[in-house]
Scaffold this motif. Structure first.
Motif, PDB file in Angstrom:
ATOM      1  N   ASN A 103      55.863  42.444   3.368  1.00 14.50           N
ATOM      2  CA  ASN A 103      56.475  43.327   4.099  1.00 14.50           C
ATOM      3  C   ASN A 103      55.511  44.918   3.907  1.00 14.50           C
ATOM      4  N   LEU A 104      54.619  44.854   2.671  1.00 15.38           N
ATOM      5  CA  LEU A 104      54.243  45.620   2.372  1.00 15.38           C
ATOM      6  C   LEU A 104      53.000  45.690   2.924  1.00 15.38           C
ATOM      7  N   PHE A 105      52.721  44.982   3.429  1.00 11.75           N
ATOM      8  CA  PHE A 105      51.199  44.147   4.468  1.00 11.75           C
ATOM      9  C   PHE A 105      51.771  45.205   5.908  1.00 11.75           C
ATOM     10  N   VAL A 106      52.794  45.185   6.779  1.00  6.96           N
ATOM     11  CA  VAL A 106      53.736  45.429   7.954  1.00  6.96           C
ATOM     12  C   VAL A 106      53.541  47.581   7.735  1.00  6.96           C
ATOM     13  N   PHE A 107      53.944  47.473   6.199  1.00  8.02           N
ATOM     14  CA  PHE A 107      53.991  49.122   5.745  1.00  8.02           C
ATOM     15  C   PHE A 107      52.962  49.399   6.374  1.00  8.02           C
ATOM     16  N   MET A 144      52.271  52.822   8.300  1.00  5.81           N
ATOM     17  CA  MET A 144      51.101  54.362   7.407  1.00  5.81           C
ATOM     18  C   MET A 144      50.000  54.180   7.816  1.00  5.81           C
ATOM     19  N   THR A 145      49.315  53.510   8.758  1.00 10.87           N
ATOM     20  CA  THR A 145      47.844  53.493   9.170  1.00 10.87           C
ATOM     21  C   THR A 145      48.053  54.385  10.414  1.00 10.87           C
ATOM     22  N   ALA A 146      48.711  53.690  10.880  1.00  7.77           N
ATOM     23  CA  ALA A 146      49.654  53.713  12.677  1.00  7.77           C
ATOM     24  C   ALA A 146      49.848  55.612  12.771  1.00  7.77           C
ATOM     25  N   PHE A 147      50.252  55.579  12.102  1.00  8.87           N
ATOM     26  CA  PHE A 147      51.103  56.972  11.993  1.00  8.87           C
ATOM     27  C   PHE A 147      50.013  57.855  11.180  1.00  8.87           C
ATOM     28  N   ALA A 148      49.231  57.481  10.190  1.00  4.12           N
ATOM     29  CA  ALA A 148      48.180  58.215   9.651  1.00  4.12           C
ATOM     30  C   ALA A 148      48.823  59.751   8.740  1.00  4.12           C
ATOM     31  N   VAL A 149      50.179  58.737   8.067  1.00  5.94           N
ATOM     32  CA  VAL A 149      50.440  59.168   6.584  1.00  5.94           C
ATOM     33  C   VAL A 149      49.348  59.874   5.028  1.00  5.94           C
ATOM     34  N   PRO A 150      49.771  60.724   5.065  1.00  8.34           N
ATOM     35  CA  PRO A 150      48.275  61.765   3.802  1.00  8.34           C
ATOM     36  C   PRO A 150      48.685  60.890   2.988  1.00  8.34           C
ATOM     37  N   LYS A 151      47.971  59.758   2.630  1.00  9.83           N
ATOM     38  CA  LYS A 151      47.788  58.822   0.757  1.00  9.83           C
ATOM     39  C   LYS A 151      48.863  59.995  -0.572  1.00  9.83           C
ATOM     40  N   LYS A 152      48.601  61.168  -0.335  1.00  5.77           N
ATOM     41  CA  LYS A 152      49.415  61.859  -1.503  1.00  5.77           C
ATOM     42  C   LYS A 152      50.969  61.444  -0.821  1.00  5.77           C
ATOM     43  N   GLN A 198      51.923  58.901   0.370  1.00  4.45           N
ATOM     44  CA  GLN A 198      52.649  57.560   1.306  1.00  4.45           C
ATOM     45  C   GLN A 198      53.016  56.920  -0.264  1.00  4.45           C
ATOM     46  N   GLN A 199      53.207  57.372  -1.012  1.00  2.00           N
ATOM     47  CA  GLN A 199      54.766  56.536  -2.633  1.00  2.00           C
ATOM     48  C   GLN A 199      56.197  56.618  -1.985  1.00  2.00           C
ATOM     49  N   LYS A 200      56.196  58.538  -1.309  1.00  2.00           N
ATOM     50  CA  LYS A 200      57.137  58.630  -0.769  1.00  2.00           C
ATOM     51  C   LYS A 200      57.832  57.478   0.340  1.00  2.00           C
ATOM     52  N   VAL A 201      56.975  57.468   1.066  1.00  2.00           N
ATOM     53  CA  VAL A 201      57.275  56.756   2.182  1.00  2.00           C
ATOM     54  C   VAL A 201      57.651  55.428   2.227  1.00  2.00           C
ATOM     55  N   LEU A 202      57.090  54.715   0.646  1.00  4.73           N
ATOM     56  CA  LEU A 202      57.146  53.285   0.504  1.00  4.73           C
ATOM     57  C   LEU A 202      58.729  53.076  -0.304  1.00  4.73           C
ATOM     58  N   MET A 203      58.736  54.757  -1.538  1.00  7.11           N
ATOM     59  CA  MET A 203      60.061  54.449  -2.164  1.00  7.11           C
ATOM     60  C   MET A 203      60.908  54.488  -1.276  1.00  7.11           C
ATOM     61  N   ILE A 204      60.962  55.599  -0.642  1.00  7.22           N
ATOM     62  CA  ILE A 204      61.901  55.567   0.905  1.00  7.22           C
ATOM     63  C   ILE A 204      62.351  54.028   1.676  1.00  7.22           C
ATOM     64  N   GLY A 205      61.529  53.040   1.688  1.00  6.50           N
ATOM     65  CA  GLY A 205      61.369  51.922   2.772  1.00  6.50           C
ATOM     66  C   GLY A 205      61.478  50.580   1.458  1.00  6.50           C
ATOM     67  N   ILE A 206      61.764  51.399   0.509  1.00  3.13           N
ATOM     68  CA  ILE A 206      61.302  50.261  -0.406  1.00  3.13           C
ATOM     69  C   ILE A 206      64.008  50.118  -1.015  1.00  3.13           C
ATOM     70  N   VAL A 207      63.929  51.273  -0.964  1.00  2.00           N
ATOM     71  CA  VAL A 207      65.367  51.370  -1.212  1.00  2.00           C
ATOM     72  C   VAL A 207      66.289  51.015  -0.230  1.00  2.00           C
ATOM     73  N   ILE A 208      65.544  51.224   1.048  1.00  2.00           N
ATOM     74  CA  ILE A 208      66.375  50.565   2.471  1.00  2.00           C
ATOM     75  C   ILE A 208      66.225  49.180   2.623  1.00  2.00           C
ATOM     76  N   ALA A 209      65.133  48.514   1.258  1.00  3.69           N
ATOM     77  CA  ALA A 209      64.824  47.325   2.308  1.00  3.69           C
ATOM     78  C   ALA A 209      66.322  46.937   0.765  1.00  3.69           C
ATOM     79  N   GLY A 254      62.386  51.470   8.144  1.00  3.81           N
ATOM     80  CA  GLY A 254      63.812  50.949   7.998  1.00  3.81           C
ATOM     81  C   GLY A 254      63.968  49.822   8.973  1.00  3.81           C
ATOM     82  N   PHE A 255      63.577  50.008  10.245  1.00  5.05           N
ATOM     83  CA  PHE A 255      64.099  48.970  11.507  1.00  5.05           C
ATOM     84  C   PHE A 255      62.621  47.876  11.004  1.00  5.05           C
ATOM     85  N   ILE A 256      61.795  47.859  10.240  1.00  3.05           N
ATOM     86  CA  ILE A 256      61.290  46.608   9.363  1.00  3.05           C
ATOM     87  C   ILE A 256      61.613  46.163   8.523  1.00  3.05           C
TER      88      ILE A 256
END
Length: 327
Positions: free
Chosen positions: A82-86, A90-98, A100-111, A201-203
């Motif tokens: 799942n992380l690999f797809v994340f 995030m690479t496709a959407f060019a999420v700034p590294k700082k 990425q933690q928030k995106v990951l956290m929200i993704g994990i909670v949704i999961a 969230g869809f993933i």
């Protein structure tokens, strides 16, 4: 296992507390975690998961303890996939590294929320319909095929669902901090941050369909299913930053997971035959001659498969790197 409503309530409350602490202690202030911070917290959560499994073994018996560890290993491997797809998203959407933690956290909670819902549905189905084991087994065999042969290069951010979202939402081209929406010239726009979260969230929904039948193939205890999933997701954010470069080197992870899913699928079908009640199969009588795969063998098989897939991946990428240097 005899899990009382109080134990369930405490377990869920503690799980929520961990994620709330994660948010306020690490995610609320945008930053890129250091290697040391990621290593310490990854070790903490893995250690906590192991201690919990040992506790299950001592209090409820090592059959349940083995089921927990087999489930935890399977869910952890699926979570790393799942992380690999994340990472791709995030690479496709060019999420700034700082951020990425928030995106990951929200993704994990949704999961966790999605898996919790699937766990409840799965438990109800198993309790009332023994034929669901046939359905879960067939689903896992299909998922194993997809995992092994569908290209890992597919970009989820360019899929049909995301194209639909883009057509129906006004989207800005640039990030505005970590805000999800922004008002420009009196009009509300969605930022790429929210678009990334929608994609993840869809993933998560897709991975929940993989995850829950897989672990129900190892245990019928909803409590073990929930706790194995919760511990597999805890520390996943730190693990992302710890093994960031390593993710791309796990070239055989998909094939390893395919073998695990196929194995559990076969295990489920054999169990379904053992408890068969469908009138058009063997006259509705259980096929007691069908072998039941013991949990110790499942645990050993899953651990060995993960180890072989990891070792083969690292060997191949190292050999490829050496070949490139020679040229």
């Amino acid at each position: 296992m005899n899990i009382t409503p109080l134990v369930w309530a405490i377990t869920i409350a503690v799980t929520i507390a961990f994620f709330v602490y994660e948010f306020f202690a690490h995610v609320r202030k945008p930053h890129e975690p250091t290697l040391g911070e990621s290593a310490r917290w990854s070790a903490f959560y893995i250690g906590l998961a192991v201690l919990f499994g040992v506790g299950v073994g001592f209090t409820s018996g090592w059959t349940y303890g083995g089921e927990y560890f087999a489930g935890y290993l399977t869910e952890k491997a699926l979570s790393i996939d799942n992380l690999f797809v994340f990472l791709i998203v995030m690479t496709a959407f060019a999420v700034p590294k700082k951020f990425q933690q928030k995106v990951l956290m929200i993704g994990i909670v949704i999961a966790l929320i999605l898996r919790g819902g699937f766990i409840a549905v799965g438990a109800a189905l198993i309790e009332n319909f023994s034929w669901v084991f046939y359905l879960f087994g067939a689903l896992l065999l299909v998922l194993a095929y997809r995992q092994a042969f569908v290209s890992a290069d597919h970009d989820p951010s360019q899929g049909r669902f995301m194209r639909f979202v883009r057509r129906h939402l006004p989207i800005t081209d640039e990030y505005h901090g970590d805000r999800l929406t922004v008002r420009i010239d009196g009009r509300r726009f969605v930022t790429p941050m929210l678009l990334t979260i929608i994609a993840i969230g869809f993933i998560d929904l897709v991975f929940a369909v993989d995850s829950i039948p897989a672990i129900y193939g190892l245990t019928e205890e909803a409590y073990i299913v929930f706790t194995a999933n919760a511990f597999a997701l805890m520390g996943l954010r730190q693990l992302f930053f710890l093994v960031g470069g390593l993710l791309e080197r796990l070239v055989y992870l998909a094939q390893g997971l395919a073998v695990i899913l196929a194995f559990i699928g076969v295990k489920l079908v054999l169990h379904a035959m053992h408890v068969n009640e469908l009138p058009f199969i063997n006259g509705g009588e259980p096929m007691l001659w069908a072998p039941e795969i013991p949990i110790w063998f499942s645990l050993l098989f899953i651990a060995l498969t993960i180890a072989v897939a990891t070792a083969a991946s690292l060997f191949k990428t190292r050999k490829s790197a050496v070949s490139e240097n020679v040229r």
